[in-house]
Design a protein around this motif. Structure first.
Motif, PDB file in Angstrom:
ATOM      1  N   SER A 172       0.802  -1.228   0.000  1.00 48.41           N
ATOM      2  CA  SER A 172       0.000   0.000   0.000  1.00 48.41           C
ATOM      3  C   SER A 172       0.831   1.272   0.000  1.00 48.41           C
ATOM      4  CB  SER A 172      -0.927   0.004   1.227  1.00 48.41           C
ATOM      5  OG  SER A 172      -1.753  -1.135   1.244  1.00 48.41           O
ATOM      6  N   SER A 173       2.125   1.172   0.350  1.00 44.70           N
ATOM      7  CA  SER A 173       2.907   2.395   0.553  1.00 44.70           C
ATOM      8  C   SER A 173       3.971   2.639  -0.502  1.00 44.70           C
ATOM      9  CB  SER A 173       3.584   2.355   1.927  1.00 44.70           C
ATOM     10  OG  SER A 173       4.519   1.292   1.999  1.00 44.70           O
ATOM     11  N   LEU A 174       4.155   1.712  -1.471  1.00 40.85           N
ATOM     12  CA  LEU A 174       5.166   1.902  -2.510  1.00 40.85           C
ATOM     13  C   LEU A 174       4.606   1.506  -3.873  1.00 40.85           C
ATOM     14  CD1 LEU A 174       8.598   0.600  -1.123  1.00 40.85           C
ATOM     15  CD2 LEU A 174       7.973   2.957  -1.646  1.00 40.85           C
ATOM     16  N   ASP A 175       5.090   2.188  -4.898  1.00 43.50           N
ATOM     17  CA  ASP A 175       4.821   1.850  -6.296  1.00 43.50           C
ATOM     18  C   ASP A 175       6.173   1.576  -6.927  1.00 43.50           C
ATOM     19  OD1 ASP A 175       3.726   1.479  -8.750  1.00 43.50           O
ATOM     20  OD2 ASP A 175       3.150   3.562  -9.086  1.00 43.50           O
ATOM     21  N   ILE A 176       6.422   0.315  -7.308  1.00 46.48           N
ATOM     22  CA  ILE A 176       7.749  -0.135  -7.713  1.00 46.48           C
ATOM     23  C   ILE A 176       7.706  -0.672  -9.141  1.00 46.48           C
ATOM     24  CG2 ILE A 176       9.647  -1.728  -7.157  1.00 46.48           C
ATOM     25  CD1 ILE A 176       8.800  -1.777  -4.326  1.00 46.48           C
ATOM     26  N   ILE A 177       8.783  -0.453  -9.884  1.00 41.66           N
ATOM     27  CA  ILE A 177       8.912  -1.104 -11.186  1.00 41.66           C
ATOM     28  C   ILE A 177       8.859  -2.618 -10.980  1.00 41.66           C
ATOM     29  CG2 ILE A 177      10.455  -1.528 -13.138  1.00 41.66           C
ATOM     30  CD1 ILE A 177      11.632   1.240 -12.721  1.00 41.66           C
ATOM     31  N   PRO A 178       7.971  -3.350 -11.674  1.00 42.16           N
ATOM     32  CA  PRO A 178       7.944  -4.810 -11.530  1.00 42.16           C
ATOM     33  C   PRO A 178       9.333  -5.394 -11.780  1.00 42.16           C
ATOM     34  CG  PRO A 178       6.013  -4.077 -12.722  1.00 42.16           C
ATOM     35  CD  PRO A 178       6.908  -2.873 -12.581  1.00 42.16           C
ATOM     36  N   SER A 179       9.821  -6.172 -10.820  1.00 41.78           N
ATOM     37  CA  SER A 179      11.235  -6.552 -10.853  1.00 41.78           C
ATOM     38  C   SER A 179      11.471  -7.815 -10.056  1.00 41.78           C
ATOM     39  CB  SER A 179      12.094  -5.418 -10.275  1.00 41.78           C
ATOM     40  OG  SER A 179      11.571  -4.972  -9.030  1.00 41.78           O
ATOM     41  N   ALA A 180      12.636  -8.420 -10.289  1.00 43.27           N
ATOM     42  CA  ALA A 180      13.119  -9.549  -9.495  1.00 43.27           C
ATOM     43  C   ALA A 180      14.386  -9.118  -8.767  1.00 43.27           C
ATOM     44  CB  ALA A 180      13.393 -10.756 -10.381  1.00 43.27           C
ATOM     45  N   LEU A 181      14.578  -9.643  -7.561  1.00 49.05           N
ATOM     46  CA  LEU A 181      15.638  -9.183  -6.675  1.00 49.05           C
ATOM     47  C   LEU A 181      16.634 -10.297  -6.386  1.00 49.05           C
ATOM     48  CD1 LEU A 181      13.464  -7.286  -4.027  1.00 49.05           C
ATOM     49  CD2 LEU A 181      14.275  -6.478  -6.248  1.00 49.05           C
ATOM     50  N   VAL A 182      17.913  -9.949  -6.429  1.00 44.89           N
ATOM     51  CA  VAL A 182      18.997 -10.873  -6.099  1.00 44.89           C
ATOM     52  C   VAL A 182      19.402 -10.639  -4.648  1.00 44.89           C
ATOM     53  CG1 VAL A 182      21.307 -11.669  -6.674  1.00 44.89           C
ATOM     54  CG2 VAL A 182      19.822 -10.743  -8.476  1.00 44.89           C
ATOM     55  N   GLN A 183      19.287 -11.666  -3.832  1.00 48.16           N
ATOM     56  CA  GLN A 183      19.750 -11.586  -2.448  1.00 48.16           C
ATOM     57  C   GLN A 183      21.198 -12.049  -2.391  1.00 48.16           C
ATOM     58  OE1 GLN A 183      17.960 -10.730   0.491  1.00 48.16           O
ATOM     59  NE2 GLN A 183      19.860 -10.922   1.639  1.00 48.16           N
ATOM     60  N   PRO A 184      22.156 -11.176  -2.015  1.00 48.43           N
ATOM     61  CA  PRO A 184      23.548 -11.616  -1.921  1.00 48.43           C
ATOM     62  C   PRO A 184      23.738 -12.657  -0.822  1.00 48.43           C
ATOM     63  CG  PRO A 184      23.373  -9.214  -1.945  1.00 48.43           C
ATOM     64  CD  PRO A 184      22.001  -9.749  -1.718  1.00 48.43           C
ATOM     65  N   ALA A 185      24.696 -13.539  -1.031  1.00 48.85           N
ATOM     66  CA  ALA A 185      25.079 -14.533  -0.026  1.00 48.85           C
ATOM     67  C   ALA A 185      26.547 -14.319   0.330  1.00 48.85           C
ATOM     68  CB  ALA A 185      24.862 -15.944  -0.568  1.00 48.85           C
ATOM     69  N   ASN A 186      26.973 -14.934   1.411  1.00 43.78           N
ATOM     70  CA  ASN A 186      28.381 -14.816   1.800  1.00 43.78           C
ATOM     71  C   ASN A 186      29.302 -15.544   0.824  1.00 43.78           C
ATOM     72  OD1 ASN A 186      27.824 -13.287   4.098  1.00 43.78           O
ATOM     73  ND2 ASN A 186      27.473 -15.114   5.353  1.00 43.78           N
ATOM     74  N   ASP A 187      28.765 -16.538   0.131  1.00 41.04           N
ATOM     75  CA  ASP A 187      29.525 -17.335  -0.817  1.00 41.04           C
ATOM     76  C   ASP A 187      29.234 -16.842  -2.234  1.00 41.04           C
ATOM     77  OD1 ASP A 187      31.009 -19.745  -1.754  1.00 41.04           O
ATOM     78  OD2 ASP A 187      29.019 -20.278  -2.514  1.00 41.04           O
ATOM     79  N   ALA A 188      30.283 -16.572  -3.015  1.00 43.18           N
ATOM     80  CA  ALA A 188      30.106 -16.020  -4.364  1.00 43.18           C
ATOM     81  C   ALA A 188      29.327 -16.973  -5.266  1.00 43.18           C
ATOM     82  CB  ALA A 188      31.466 -15.698  -4.980  1.00 43.18           C
ATOM     83  N   ALA A 189      29.568 -18.280  -5.134  1.00 38.39           N
ATOM     84  CA  ALA A 189      28.856 -19.246  -5.968  1.00 38.39           C
ATOM     85  C   ALA A 189      27.365 -19.256  -5.640  1.00 38.39           C
ATOM     86  CB  ALA A 189      29.457 -20.636  -5.777  1.00 38.39           C
ATOM     87  N   HIS A 190      27.044 -19.086  -4.366  1.00 39.93           N
ATOM     88  CA  HIS A 190      25.646 -19.021  -3.946  1.00 39.93           C
ATOM     89  C   HIS A 190      24.977 -17.769  -4.514  1.00 39.93           C
ATOM     90  CE1 HIS A 190      22.646 -19.546  -0.328  1.00 39.93           C
ATOM     91  NE2 HIS A 190      22.038 -19.427  -1.490  1.00 39.93           N
ATOM     92  N   THR A 191      25.650 -16.638  -4.440  1.00 45.43           N
ATOM     93  CA  THR A 191      25.117 -15.409  -5.034  1.00 45.43           C
ATOM     94  C   THR A 191      24.891 -15.583  -6.525  1.00 45.43           C
ATOM     95  OG1 THR A 191      26.202 -14.012  -3.366  1.00 45.43           O
ATOM     96  CG2 THR A 191      25.545 -12.946  -5.426  1.00 45.43           C
ATOM     97  N   GLN A 192      25.809 -16.271  -7.198  1.00 51.75           N
ATOM     98  CA  GLN A 192      25.659 -16.489  -8.638  1.00 51.75           C
ATOM     99  C   GLN A 192      24.437 -17.377  -8.924  1.00 51.75           C
ATOM    100  OE1 GLN A 192      27.614 -15.041 -11.152  1.00 51.75           O
ATOM    101  NE2 GLN A 192      25.927 -15.826 -12.400  1.00 51.75           N
TER     102      GLN A 192
END
Length: 357
Positions: A172-192
């Motif tokens: 109800s409080s934000l209007d956002i461009i429809p999008s997908a989000l990448v959550q970073p991880a401590n491990d680079a392979a996991h982030t990838q």
């Protein structure tokens, strides 16, 4: 009948499941009428015992389903973490009812309206305890209703899962461009792996998430448990947007194919070209209200802006003698999200800038 065709997702070879020890496990009282480990299509509820004034021995029912067919990955799907975000709730309800079981290899555990009290009220936070579920993980089995929901997901579901799809909108409080989000991880392979899954979802705008160090979200908890994750923001303004709903439907199918749990022939949408990756780069990306009033944004979604450029102004409609207060951008990029509705108080987010990564 033609033989179903499935991918073999690499994360099944790379990941070791992590069991998160329960918090106050001796106090856990939640129970379900679904066997999470049984084959077939099951629909029912997670029940959390609750004893308010008007229901001495009642429960808070949380809808859930399991669709399991043969060996394969386990995917956790979440909608309604915030009750005023509707696209994910609609799409996951459709999957529960309509997805043919024979098109699945593995298991889907679906929580279509995870914060059921908030979903029924159309609120971001739960009317049961005032808590924001997505700032409550990993939860507490001996805590409030919202904390117990988070604890069940953290301990019973994430310990079984290989990947996690969390469908959000701006609420109800934000209007956002429809999008997908990448959550970073401590491990680079996991982030990838997270990035690869986000690209497979096929949103027109992808963002590397910066939660300002907040580890209390469901996706942060899932990443900490080793799951490959995709999160989304499907428009917002507390309503259902047709284009965002269509994207959510198609993207959910695409990422399930990418994760190897859904028959490739069943995906109704063709692959999409990878969208650019942006980054919400810390606190400077947020334009924060400094006073009470009505915010007038100067720029549209996706419009390029520069650090130091005026972002908009807060009109003092309660006292027309006062001049508007102008706010400026702290980062360069494009306008990713804007405040909705217009009324703001100090601390409200008025705009968010995403910068090319």
């Amino acid at each position: 009948m033609a033989m179903a065709s499935f991918r073999t997702p690499p994360f099944l070879r790379d990941r070791q499941k992590t069991h998160i020890p329960a918090r106050n496990p001796h106090c856990a009282t939640a129970f379900s009428d679904i066997d999470l480990d049984a084959p077939g299509r099951q629909t029912g509820f997670l029940h959390i015992p609750h004893s308010p004034h008007d229901d001495a021995w009642g429960t808070v029912p949380i809808p859930m389903a399991v669709l399991a067919n043969g060996a394969g990955p386990t995917i956790i799907l979440e909608g309604g973490n915030h009750g005023d975000e509707y696209e994910g709730q609609i799409v996951l309800g459709e999957l529960i009812r309509d997805l043919p079981l024979e098109c699945i290899r593995g298991r889907l555990i679906v929580m279509p309206s995870l914060n059921a009290p908030a979903s029924q009220a159309g609120l971001r936070t739960s009317p049961q305890d005032g808590r924001n579920l997505n700032r409550t993980f990993p939860g507490d089995h001996a805590g409030t209703i919202t904390e117990q929901i988070a604890a069940y997901v953290s301990d019973e579901l994430f310990s079984r899962g290989d990947a996690f799809l969390s469908l959000h909108s701006g609420g109800s409080s934000l209007d956002i461009i429809p999008s997908a989000l990448v959550q970073p991880a401590n491990d680079a392979a996991h982030t990838q792996r997270n990035l690869d899954a986000v690209l497979a979802f096929g949103a027109p705008f992808n963002v590397l998430l910066n939660t300002l160090g907040d580890a209390r979200t469901s996706v942060a908890a899932a990443v900490a448990a080793g799951l490959t994750c995709v999160s989304t923001e499907m428009a917002g303004r507390g309503t259902v947007t047709d284009t965002a709903l269509a994207l959510c439907r198609a993207g959910a199918l695409r990422v399930l194919v990418h994760w190897g749990v859904l028959d490739e022939a069943h995906a109704r949408q063709s692959a999409t070209p990878p969208a650019p990756l942006f980054r919400v780069a810390g606190s400077k990306a947020y334009v924060i209200a400094t006073d009470r009033g009505v915010f007038e944004a100067y720029h549209r979604h996706g419009e390029p802006v520069q650090a130091g450029q005026p972002a908009g102004r807060i009109h003092q409609t309660h006292d027309p003698r006062r001049a508007p207060i102008e706010l400026v951008y702290g980062a360069s990029g494009v306008v990713y999200a804007k405040r909705h509705p217009g009324i703001v108080v100090p601390g409200n987010v008025c705009c968010v800038v995403a910068s090319p990564d």
